[in-house]
Each structure stands twice: as C-alpha cells, then as structure tokens.
Scaffold this active site. Sequence first.
Site, PDB file in Angstrom:
ATOM      1  N   ASN A  92      47.360  54.601  12.078  1.00 50.37           N
ATOM      2  CA  ASN A  92      47.685  55.347  13.342  1.00 50.37           C
ATOM      3  C   ASN A  92      47.281  56.733  13.465  1.00 50.37           C
ATOM      4  O   ASN A  92      47.238  57.363  14.733  1.00 50.37           O
ATOM      5  CB  ASN A  92      49.053  55.230  13.978  1.00 50.37           C
ATOM      6  CG  ASN A  92      49.369  53.958  13.915  1.00 50.37           C
ATOM      7  OD1 ASN A  92      48.714  53.128  14.854  1.00 50.37           O
ATOM      8  ND2 ASN A  92      50.495  53.527  13.484  1.00 50.37           N
TER       9      ASN A  92
ATOM     10  N   TYR B  79      52.937  65.783  16.767  1.00 49.48           N
ATOM     11  CA  TYR B  79      51.852  65.851  15.815  1.00 49.48           C
ATOM     12  C   TYR B  79      50.811  66.630  16.238  1.00 49.48           C
ATOM     13  O   TYR B  79      49.826  66.948  15.311  1.00 49.48           O
ATOM     14  CB  TYR B  79      51.253  64.398  15.702  1.00 49.48           C
ATOM     15  CG  TYR B  79      52.201  63.286  15.193  1.00 49.48           C
ATOM     16  CD1 TYR B  79      52.881  63.540  14.062  1.00 49.48           C
ATOM     17  CD2 TYR B  79      52.413  62.167  15.772  1.00 49.48           C
ATOM     18  CE1 TYR B  79      53.938  62.477  13.499  1.00 49.48           C
ATOM     19  CE2 TYR B  79      53.248  60.908  15.581  1.00 49.48           C
ATOM     20  CZ  TYR B  79      54.015  61.230  14.469  1.00 49.48           C
ATOM     21  OH  TYR B  79      54.946  60.198  13.737  1.00 49.48           O
TER      22      TYR B  79
ATOM     23  N   ALA C 106      53.209  55.835   8.490  1.00 56.05           N
ATOM     24  CA  ALA C 106      54.330  54.849   8.156  1.00 56.05           C
ATOM     25  C   ALA C 106      54.510  54.497   7.087  1.00 56.05           C
ATOM     26  O   ALA C 106      55.551  54.038   6.522  1.00 56.05           O
ATOM     27  CB  ALA C 106      54.548  53.912   9.311  1.00 56.05           C
TER      28      ALA C 106
ATOM     29  N   GLU D 140      51.449  64.765  -1.002  1.00 55.86           N
ATOM     30  CA  GLU D 140      51.907  64.167   0.261  1.00 55.86           C
ATOM     31  C   GLU D 140      52.086  64.997   1.735  1.00 55.86           C
ATOM     32  O   GLU D 140      52.929  66.046   1.408  1.00 55.86           O
ATOM     33  CB  GLU D 140      53.358  63.148  -0.056  1.00 55.86           C
ATOM     34  CG  GLU D 140      53.946  62.478   1.131  1.00 55.86           C
ATOM     35  CD  GLU D 140      55.209  61.690   0.813  1.00 55.86           C
ATOM     36  OE1 GLU D 140      55.484  61.921  -0.439  1.00 55.86           O
ATOM     37  OE2 GLU D 140      55.712  61.312   1.819  1.00 55.86           O
TER      38      GLU D 140
ATOM     39  N   HIS E 192      53.022  65.560   5.517  1.00 55.69           N
ATOM     40  CA  HIS E 192      53.292  64.891   6.982  1.00 55.69           C
ATOM     41  C   HIS E 192      53.209  66.300   8.014  1.00 55.69           C
ATOM     42  O   HIS E 192      53.748  67.231   7.652  1.00 55.69           O
ATOM     43  CB  HIS E 192      54.726  64.299   7.023  1.00 55.69           C
ATOM     44  CG  HIS E 192      54.978  63.463   5.773  1.00 55.69           C
ATOM     45  ND1 HIS E 192      54.492  62.100   6.286  1.00 55.69           N
ATOM     46  CD2 HIS E 192      55.498  63.437   4.795  1.00 55.69           C
ATOM     47  CE1 HIS E 192      54.797  61.076   4.934  1.00 55.69           C
ATOM     48  NE2 HIS E 192      55.336  62.086   4.321  1.00 55.69           N
TER      49      HIS E 192
HETATM   50  C1  DQA Z   1      53.716  60.960   9.708  1.00 51.73           C
HETATM   51  C2  DQA Z   1      55.355  60.544   9.735  1.00 51.73           C
HETATM   52  C3  DQA Z   1      55.822  59.116   9.674  1.00 51.73           C
HETATM   53  O1  DQA Z   1      56.787  58.595   9.819  1.00 51.73           O
HETATM   54  C4  DQA Z   1      55.041  58.576  10.777  1.00 51.73           C
HETATM   55  O2  DQA Z   1      54.850  57.320  10.546  1.00 51.73           O
HETATM   56  C5  DQA Z   1      53.410  58.697  10.869  1.00 51.73           C
HETATM   57  C6  DQA Z   1      53.156  60.294  10.838  1.00 51.73           C
HETATM   58  C7  DQA Z   1      53.450  62.488  10.178  1.00 51.73           C
HETATM   59  O3  DQA Z   1      52.439  62.875   9.686  1.00 51.73           O
HETATM   60  O4  DQA Z   1      54.720  63.217  10.569  1.00 51.73           O
HETATM   61  O5  DQA Z   1      52.573  58.127  11.133  1.00 51.73           O
HETATM   62  O6  DQA Z   1      53.263  60.805   8.457  1.00 51.73           O
END
Ligand code: DQA
Length: 148
Positions: A10, A22, A76, A97, A99
């Site tokens: 996504n 985001y 996710a 990692e 986010h």
């Molecule tokens: C994410 C956080 C995840 O929980 C979510 O499913 C995403 C984006 C983030 O970049 O904040 O797709 O990885």
Amino acid sequence: MRVVVIHGPNLNLLGKREVGLYGDRTLEEINSTIKSQAAELGTETLFFQSNSEGELIDFIQRESPNADGIIINPGALTHYGLSLRDALSDSHLPVIEVHLSNIYAREEFRHKSVIAPVARGQISGLGWRGYIAALRSMVAELRGTVWQ
Ligand code: DQA
C-alpha cells in the site's frame, strides 16, 4: 556502498492515502529525496516496492548478496510478516525499520512489530524524514564513523 530501500504493501499509494497520517509526498518524491541524499553521502541506492510479501522476499534474496544494508518500511507486514522477517534475518545485513506514522500512538495491533527484533533499529513517526535519518545512520555505521 549500496543500500536497498524497500517499501511494503500500500505504500505505492503515498500522497493519496491517509495524508493526515502519512504525509502528502508520493513514494516517487520520497525515493528521489533519499536518492539525492544518498548521492551526497557517496552511497548507491536501489528501491523496491511491492504489495506482495513473496515479491519482497524474492527481492531481498536476490539483492542482499550485492548490498550493504536494508532500509525497510514493511507497511502492515510489520505486524505479522514472519516470512519477511525471516528473509531479512537470513540476509545477515543491517536492517533499519522505518514507519512514517508513530505506530505506538495508533491502534493496538500496530504496537507490535515482528520485524523489530531482527532490525538494527526502528524509526517511527518522523514522516519521510525518518528515511533520511535511517540512511544517515546506516551510512555512518557502515563506514564506522560518527554521524555528522
Ligand atoms: C506504516 C504503519 C503500518 O501500521 C501501516 O500498515 C502502513 C504504514 C507507516 O509507515 O506508518 O502501511 O508502516
């Protein structure tokens, strides 16, 4: 030095998807910022996005022998992607990692990362700048220098 930057499910929709969470930058814009920062640091980058866990794993297996580190936003899959976690662990590369959103300030199911235990570290909630922080930290560490 070569750092691979991987985006999970996504994240191809960035810029249109939940902009409040985001941000409004597209994936292409974010990748191009990372690429130019990496070039300034004298580092090569390779980018990959997929909505499929299997394709992410195939990419990691294929590219990790020619890479020095991995920056990944697993989307996710962060919360349940055990095959992805194994692929990252099997790569024996340092993994950071990232986010965009602060996963700890969101729904409870997002508070757990199955990736974090095999990662060198995690950046959560700093938006697109989190990728730049990850890149700078990765490059400094790979070079054995202090992050300046
Ligand atoms: C994410 C956080 C995840 O929980 C979510 O499913 C995403 C984006 C983030 O970049 O904040 O797709 O990885």
